[in-house]
Scaffold this motif. Structure first.
Motif, PDB file in Angstrom:
ATOM      1  N   GLN A  56       0.357  -0.626   0.055  1.00 13.74           N
ATOM      2  CA  GLN A  56      -0.064  -0.196   0.057  1.00 13.74           C
ATOM      3  C   GLN A  56       0.710   1.019   0.202  1.00 13.74           C
ATOM      4  O   GLN A  56       1.643   1.320   0.138  1.00 13.74           O
ATOM      5  N   THR A  57       0.488   2.259  -0.134  1.00 12.91           N
ATOM      6  CA  THR A  57       0.994   3.656  -0.746  1.00 12.91           C
ATOM      7  C   THR A  57       1.173   4.286   0.718  1.00 12.91           C
ATOM      8  O   THR A  57       0.533   3.817   1.956  1.00 12.91           O
ATOM      9  N   PRO A  58       2.316   3.586   1.228  1.00 14.08           N
ATOM     10  CA  PRO A  58       2.808   4.427   3.086  1.00 14.08           C
ATOM     11  C   PRO A  58       2.775   6.151   2.605  1.00 14.08           C
ATOM     12  O   PRO A  58       2.797   7.100   2.205  1.00 14.08           O
ATOM     13  N   SER A  59       2.343   6.260   4.616  1.00 14.22           N
ATOM     14  CA  SER A  59       1.948   7.579   4.973  1.00 14.22           C
ATOM     15  C   SER A  59       2.746   8.055   5.830  1.00 14.22           C
ATOM     16  O   SER A  59       2.115   8.512   6.899  1.00 14.22           O
ATOM     17  N   ASN A  60       3.695   7.744   5.767  1.00 14.01           N
ATOM     18  CA  ASN A  60       4.702   8.297   7.297  1.00 14.01           C
ATOM     19  C   ASN A  60       4.400  10.224   6.849  1.00 14.01           C
ATOM     20  O   ASN A  60       4.828  10.290   8.432  1.00 14.01           O
ATOM     21  N   ASN A  61       4.506  10.157   6.162  1.00 13.78           N
ATOM     22  CA  ASN A  61       4.865  11.790   5.813  1.00 13.78           C
ATOM     23  C   ASN A  61       3.650  12.746   6.091  1.00 13.78           C
ATOM     24  O   ASN A  61       2.173  12.364   5.285  1.00 13.78           O
ATOM     25  N   TYR A  62       3.224  13.787   6.724  1.00 16.51           N
ATOM     26  CA  TYR A  62       2.542  14.895   6.775  1.00 16.51           C
ATOM     27  C   TYR A  62       3.102  15.990   6.484  1.00 16.51           C
ATOM     28  O   TYR A  62       4.151  16.865   7.151  1.00 16.51           O
ATOM     29  N   ALA A  63       1.509  17.017   6.863  1.00 15.64           N
ATOM     30  CA  ALA A  63       2.317  18.251   6.422  1.00 15.64           C
ATOM     31  C   ALA A  63       0.872  18.716   6.616  1.00 15.64           C
ATOM     32  O   ALA A  63       0.262  18.719   5.674  1.00 15.64           O
ATOM     33  N   LYS A  64       1.097  19.790   6.944  1.00 11.45           N
ATOM     34  CA  LYS A  64      -0.742  20.970   7.758  1.00 11.45           C
ATOM     35  C   LYS A  64      -0.484  21.973   8.404  1.00 11.45           C
ATOM     36  O   LYS A  64       0.611  22.481   8.272  1.00 11.45           O
ATOM     37  N   LEU A  88      -1.171  28.744  11.852  1.00  7.44           N
ATOM     38  CA  LEU A  88      -0.403  27.622  12.043  1.00  7.44           C
ATOM     39  C   LEU A  88       0.333  26.566  10.667  1.00  7.44           C
ATOM     40  O   LEU A  88      -0.679  26.396   9.799  1.00  7.44           O
ATOM     41  N   GLY A  89       1.388  25.602  11.248  1.00  7.98           N
ATOM     42  CA  GLY A  89       2.077  25.175  10.252  1.00  7.98           C
ATOM     43  C   GLY A  89       2.598  23.404  10.814  1.00  7.98           C
ATOM     44  O   GLY A  89       3.565  24.253  11.468  1.00  7.98           O
ATOM     45  N   GLU A  90       2.711  22.838   9.963  1.00  8.33           N
ATOM     46  CA  GLU A  90       3.285  21.184  10.766  1.00  8.33           C
ATOM     47  C   GLU A  90       3.849  20.207   9.708  1.00  8.33           C
ATOM     48  O   GLU A  90       3.232  20.682   8.636  1.00  8.33           O
ATOM     49  N   VAL A  91       4.683  19.975   9.692  1.00 10.95           N
ATOM     50  CA  VAL A  91       5.505  19.376   8.453  1.00 10.95           C
ATOM     51  C   VAL A  91       6.104  17.858   9.854  1.00 10.95           C
ATOM     52  O   VAL A  91       7.199  18.596  10.865  1.00 10.95           O
ATOM     53  N   TYR A  92       5.904  16.684   9.479  1.00 12.39           N
ATOM     54  CA  TYR A  92       6.327  15.408   9.372  1.00 12.39           C
ATOM     55  C   TYR A  92       6.998  14.614   8.829  1.00 12.39           C
ATOM     56  O   TYR A  92       6.015  14.221   8.153  1.00 12.39           O
ATOM     57  N   LEU A  93       8.231  14.296   9.061  1.00  8.71           N
ATOM     58  CA  LEU A  93       9.019  12.896   8.179  1.00  8.71           C
ATOM     59  C   LEU A  93       9.702  12.203   8.400  1.00  8.71           C
ATOM     60  O   LEU A  93       9.990  12.296   9.428  1.00  8.71           O
ATOM     61  N   SER A  94       9.284  10.836   8.044  1.00  7.10           N
ATOM     62  CA  SER A  94       9.747  10.048   8.713  1.00  7.10           C
ATOM     63  C   SER A  94       9.909   8.169   7.893  1.00  7.10           C
ATOM     64  O   SER A  94       9.114   8.528   6.866  1.00  7.10           O
ATOM     65  N   SER A  95      11.339   8.198   8.243  1.00  5.84           N
ATOM     66  CA  SER A  95      10.891   7.100   6.875  1.00  5.84           C
ATOM     67  C   SER A  95      11.627   5.825   8.297  1.00  5.84           C
ATOM     68  O   SER A  95      12.332   5.339   9.106  1.00  5.84           O
TER      69      SER A  95
END
Length: 586
Positions: A111-119, A129-136
């Motif tokens: 399935q398509t990974p979704s470890n990263n997001y931006a808000k 409000l601003g958020e960026v979360y990156l994970s591998s």
């Protein structure tokens, strides 16, 4: 000539064959003439009748008869001698066959990974409000990532501003028998001393609200042994390091470095181990400095069975630096399965020294005044902490915990309006000759009603018996927090939170401050007054709609009741504020 020669040879052959035929015919005629003389008395045979003279008996000639009967008792034994040549090595069959090797396949995901997001989001009261979360998690045994967050808001009151920034990186990896993880980050929080207070004549006592900024650079790392379920005599250990540098706009700095660890050895049904820690902290201000170091050693022995767990030990605590003190506390806990998996009785008795930290104090109350001779750091001491209760669950849908406790504590820190700066707070301590007591009750519950509804809540009751202070300033006797989540569909989620806090009391030592809008009580001739801070309820809710697998739309409402309640005197909180925006998963 040749023709005549051939003709003569043909005549000769013809003559020879004619003679042979004549001789054979003459012999046959002689046999026919002799036969009627031997059978003159027999009548001729006809087609429809046969005369049988005697029974037919086959008779072998003497030449083919066997004159000896077989001897059945004469058995021949056939037992050949067998020999074997067993080889002491494997046969080398060079037929092209060999051990199969696994063919490495390219890494694929189901399935398509979704470890990263931006808000991103915006709302009333100048909210951004601003958020960026990156994970591998590309590696099976290693995980790394980072995040960046920003939030700022501005209230209706002049200088009522807030801003928060966070940035950090983290990692976790499994190295054979141990696991190593850590985080490095920076947090910033900014506000102003925007408190509203007037004197008896109605003059504003806070004409120029001062900026306040907190900067926190921190690091934390831990090395932990991995648990082996098959080991009956397992040896486990852990080592953790924490460090931070903390400062504010008033030149107050706090630097801390701490090491903590534990060792545990399982011997049958026993566990023998120890918890060890060392905390080295220094606090500096323009007119104040303090070295606050604490070392702790907690050896123990644990008896563990299928339905019980008993831990016995002691805790040695030494304070050193600018002040020194040594304490020894008991340490004992018990956990008994009244009904396994459904109800566990637990209890214990212990004590400890609680480090008073500028970082923790200002997270709770960011309007703390500068430290000095009248505003200083002192550690509190739990002389005795007795607790007990019941906890358990019913499957994965219901969990609960109820605990009652009794504490005898010294040097509890509280807040009071500073006499020389009414917009700021000083530290005051409950430092009587005898320890004060707190009797409390805590309850926690989590319920999963269905696949759609999940509920949770926590309730605290505290009753204080203080030796010096009139009240436990700004510390509520009752506090309730609850949350709920509703999964309306695969695309729509709704959640809500409720915070209720009972009334508290504030201490005002400056007699010039006008308290006409508050309920208060005179405490002494010096003008100190006990002020009632009303109870409040803060209700928040949010919703998120997943438009696609990658994009979601959200909205959140904070303080839906719209009350400008006060957690601390003269500092009203923000009213109704709404934040909405979009988040992206990638």
């Amino acid at each position: 000539m040749i023709f005549h020669k051939i003709m003569r040879q043909g005549y000769l052959l013809t003559g020879i064959f004619s003679c042979l035929l004549t001789a054979g015919y003459a012999q046959e005629q002689e046999q026919k003439q002799e036969q009627p003389q031997e059978r003159t008395n027999e009548r001729p045979a006809t087609i429809d009748s046969i005369d049988v003279v005697r029974d037919y008996r086959p008779i072998l000639a003497d030449a083919v008869k066997i004159r000896q009967s077989p001897d059945m008792s004469n058995k021949r034994q056939y037992q050949p001698e067998l020999t074997y040549n067993i080889l002491d090595k494997k046969l080398d069959i060079n037929t092209g066959t060999k051990r199969l090797t696994i063919q490495e396949m390219p890494f694929t995901r189901t399935q398509t990974p979704s470890n990263n997001y931006a808000k991103i989001g915006a709302g009333n009261l100048g909210t951004l409000l601003g958020e960026v979360y990156l994970s591998s998690d590309y590696w099976v045994d290693t995980r790394v990532g980072g995040y960046v967050k920003h939030l700022n808001q501005q209230g209706a009151i002049e200088a009522q501003k807030f801003s928060s920034q966070q940035i950090g990186v983290f990692g976790r990896t499994i190295l054979g028998p141990v696991t190593l993880d850590g985080e490095l980050g920076y947090n910033r929080y900014g506000t102003r001393f925007y408190g509203l207070m007037n004197d008896a004549a109605g003059n504003n006592l806070n004409l120029d609200p001062t900026k306040q900024t907190f900067n926190d650079i921190y690091f934390t790392g831990e090395l932990t042994s991995n648990y082996d379920e098959q080991a009956t005599d397992a040896f486990s250990y852990s080592l953790k390091a924490d460090a931070y540098g903390y400062s504010n706009a008033q030149a107050t700095k706090e630097n801390s470095f701490a090491l903590a660890g534990y060792v545990n050895k399982q011997v049958g049904v026993f566990n023998v181990g120890a918890n060890i820690s060392g905390d080295f902290t220094s606090v500096k201000d323009a007119a104040y400095s303090f070295a606050n170091n604490i070392a702790k050693v907690n050896p123990y022995i644990r008896f563990q069975g299928p339905n019980y767990n008993i831990t016995l030990g002691a805790k040695f605590v030494a304070e050193f630096g600018d002040s020194s003190r040594t304490n020894i506390f008991p340490s004992a806990e018990i956990d008994f399965a009244l009904v396994p998996q459904f109800a566990h009785l637990f209890g214990g008795i212990n004590g400890d020294v609680n480090r008073t930290s500028v970082k923790e104090l200002t997270k709770e109350n960011p309007w703390l005044a500068a430290l000095g001779t009248s505003n200083y750091i002192r550690n509190s001491v739990d002389r005795m902490y007795i607790f007990g209760g019941i906890k358990g669950n019913a499957g994965a849908t219901f969990g609960y915990k109820v605990k009652a406790f009794y504490r005898r504590i010294e040097n509890m820190p509280f807040y009071a309006i500073a006499p020389d700066a009414p917009y700021a707070f000083n530290l005051i301590y409950e430092d009587g000759d005898n320890a004060s007591t707190i009797v409390g009750l805590e309850g926690e519950i989590n319920v999963r009603v269905s696949e759609v509804v999940t509920l949770g809540g926590k309730l605290n009751f505290n009753e204080f018996d203080l030796q010096q202070q009139e009240e436990a300033w700004y510390t509520p006797k009752m506090r309730l927090s609850a949350n709920a989540r509703f999964n309306i569909s695969d695309k729509l989620y709704i959640d809500g939170e409720l915070l209720f806090q009972g009334q508290t009391y504030g201490l005002v030592q400056d007699p010039t401050i006008d308290l006409s809008s508050y309920a208060f009580t005179e405490l002494s001739e010096s003008g100190a007054r006990k002020t009632t801070v009303p109870s409040f309820a803060d209700l928040s809710a949010g919703a998120e709609y997943r438009a696609t697998d990658r994009i979601g739309i959200y909205v959140r409402l904070n303080n839906m009741l719209g009350t400008n309640y006060e957690r601390y005197l003269f500092y009203p909180r923000l009213g109704l504020n709404v934040i909405g925006g979009v988040n992206f998963s990638f």
